[in-house]
Design a protein around this motif. Structure first.
Motif, PDB file in Angstrom:
ATOM      1  N   GLU A   1       3.739  61.478  54.452  1.00  0.00           N
ATOM      2  CA  GLU A   1       4.042  60.101  54.138  1.00  0.00           C
ATOM      3  C   GLU A   1       3.595  59.029  54.303  1.00  0.00           C
ATOM      4  O   GLU A   1       4.156  57.504  53.658  1.00  0.00           O
ATOM      5  CB  GLU A   1       4.819  59.345  56.493  1.00  0.00           C
ATOM      6  CG  GLU A   1       4.997  60.373  56.771  1.00  0.00           C
ATOM      7  CD  GLU A   1       4.789  61.443  57.344  1.00  0.00           C
ATOM      8  OE1 GLU A   1       5.029  63.050  57.880  1.00  0.00           O
ATOM      9  OE2 GLU A   1       3.270  61.709  57.798  1.00  0.00           O
ATOM     10  N   TRP A   2       1.636  58.954  54.279  1.00  0.00           N
ATOM     11  CA  TRP A   2       1.199  57.539  54.466  1.00  0.00           C
ATOM     12  C   TRP A   2      -0.077  58.254  53.765  1.00  0.00           C
ATOM     13  O   TRP A   2      -1.387  57.420  52.902  1.00  0.00           O
ATOM     14  CB  TRP A   2       0.320  57.868  55.949  1.00  0.00           C
ATOM     15  CG  TRP A   2       0.878  57.887  56.674  1.00  0.00           C
ATOM     16  CD1 TRP A   2       2.408  57.018  56.346  1.00  0.00           C
ATOM     17  CD2 TRP A   2       1.366  58.093  58.195  1.00  0.00           C
ATOM     18  NE1 TRP A   2       2.306  57.518  58.269  1.00  0.00           N
ATOM     19  CE2 TRP A   2       2.118  57.690  58.736  1.00  0.00           C
ATOM     20  CE3 TRP A   2      -0.312  58.957  58.592  1.00  0.00           C
ATOM     21  CZ2 TRP A   2       2.105  58.381  59.771  1.00  0.00           C
ATOM     22  CZ3 TRP A   2      -0.216  59.670  59.848  1.00  0.00           C
ATOM     23  CH2 TRP A   2       1.268  59.197  60.843  1.00  0.00           C
TER      24      TRP A   2
ATOM     25  N   ILE B   1      -0.098  55.235  50.562  1.00  0.00           N
ATOM     26  CA  ILE B   1      -0.812  53.960  51.825  1.00  0.00           C
ATOM     27  C   ILE B   1      -2.502  53.278  51.092  1.00  0.00           C
ATOM     28  O   ILE B   1      -3.790  54.184  50.712  1.00  0.00           O
ATOM     29  CB  ILE B   1      -0.849  53.728  52.816  1.00  0.00           C
ATOM     30  CG1 ILE B   1       0.726  53.919  53.452  1.00  0.00           C
ATOM     31  CG2 ILE B   1      -1.476  52.237  53.197  1.00  0.00           C
ATOM     32  CD1 ILE B   1       0.667  53.855  55.076  1.00  0.00           C
TER      33      ILE B   1
ATOM     34  N   THR C   1       6.762  50.966  56.561  1.00  0.00           N
ATOM     35  CA  THR C   1       5.613  51.514  56.695  1.00  0.00           C
ATOM     36  C   THR C   1       4.382  50.285  56.157  1.00  0.00           C
ATOM     37  O   THR C   1       4.760  49.378  55.196  1.00  0.00           O
ATOM     38  CB  THR C   1       5.251  52.584  55.394  1.00  0.00           C
ATOM     39  OG1 THR C   1       5.781  53.453  56.212  1.00  0.00           O
ATOM     40  CG2 THR C   1       3.873  53.044  55.390  1.00  0.00           C
TER      41      THR C   1
ATOM     42  N   LEU D   1       1.580  53.905  63.160  1.00  0.00           N
ATOM     43  CA  LEU D   1       1.890  54.582  61.899  1.00  0.00           C
ATOM     44  C   LEU D   1       3.421  55.091  63.089  1.00  0.00           C
ATOM     45  O   LEU D   1       4.385  55.168  61.752  1.00  0.00           O
ATOM     46  CB  LEU D   1       1.148  55.125  61.604  1.00  0.00           C
ATOM     47  CG  LEU D   1      -0.047  54.278  60.372  1.00  0.00           C
ATOM     48  CD1 LEU D   1      -1.494  55.160  60.159  1.00  0.00           C
ATOM     49  CD2 LEU D   1       0.644  53.386  59.360  1.00  0.00           C
TER      50      LEU D   1
END
Length: 134
Positions: free
Chosen positions: A77-78, A81, A50, A44
């Motif tokens: 950033e994640w 998700i 992504t 990642l």
């Protein structure tokens, strides 16, 4: 499946990885598999794109799916998700725990006759409403 998704899948079982990858790719998706949580987090960090969705097995040595989920949901950033937690069973207390941590969907492992349907459902989750596979 109308849209091809980029999927990361974490599981330390070669059979589970192969089964998931075969079905998800048959449905038209691109799948990267990982046998360790640390390896997934490293991927990642080094990816230029992504993934659209992440599937995490809960029972893993060293860095398990729950720990990866925690890192994902705390990161800038994640955190958005969608995450599907994969396990053999989900007692109500454990299901509640994963949803509180930020999981979007719970899916049983591939040892069932409706596995392809289960993956299809997971790929179409409503991100605003955590849910478990039936």
């Amino acid at each position: 499946m109308e849209t091809s998704l980029s999927i990361f899948y974490l599981n330390n079982s070669h059979d589970d990885l192969a089964s998931f990858k075969n079905v998800a790719e048959e449905l038209g998706n691109k799948v990267l598999v990982f046998k360790g949580g640390y390896e997934m987090l490293q991927a990642l960090r080094s990816q230029t794109t992504t993934p659209d969705m992440i599937f995490l097995d809960t029972h893993m040595p060293i860095v398990n799916g729950e720990e990866v989920l925690e890192v994902l949901k705390k990161s800038r950033e994640w955190k958005n998700i969608p995450v599907v937690i994969v396990s053999g069973a989900f007692p109500k207390k454990l299901a509640r725990h994963f949803f509180q941590m930020g999981a979007n969907y719970l899916m049983k492992k591939h040892h069932n006759p409706n596995y392809k349907n289960d993956i299809t459902q997971a790929l179409q989750i409503n991100l605003h409403k955590p849910q478990a596979a039936s």
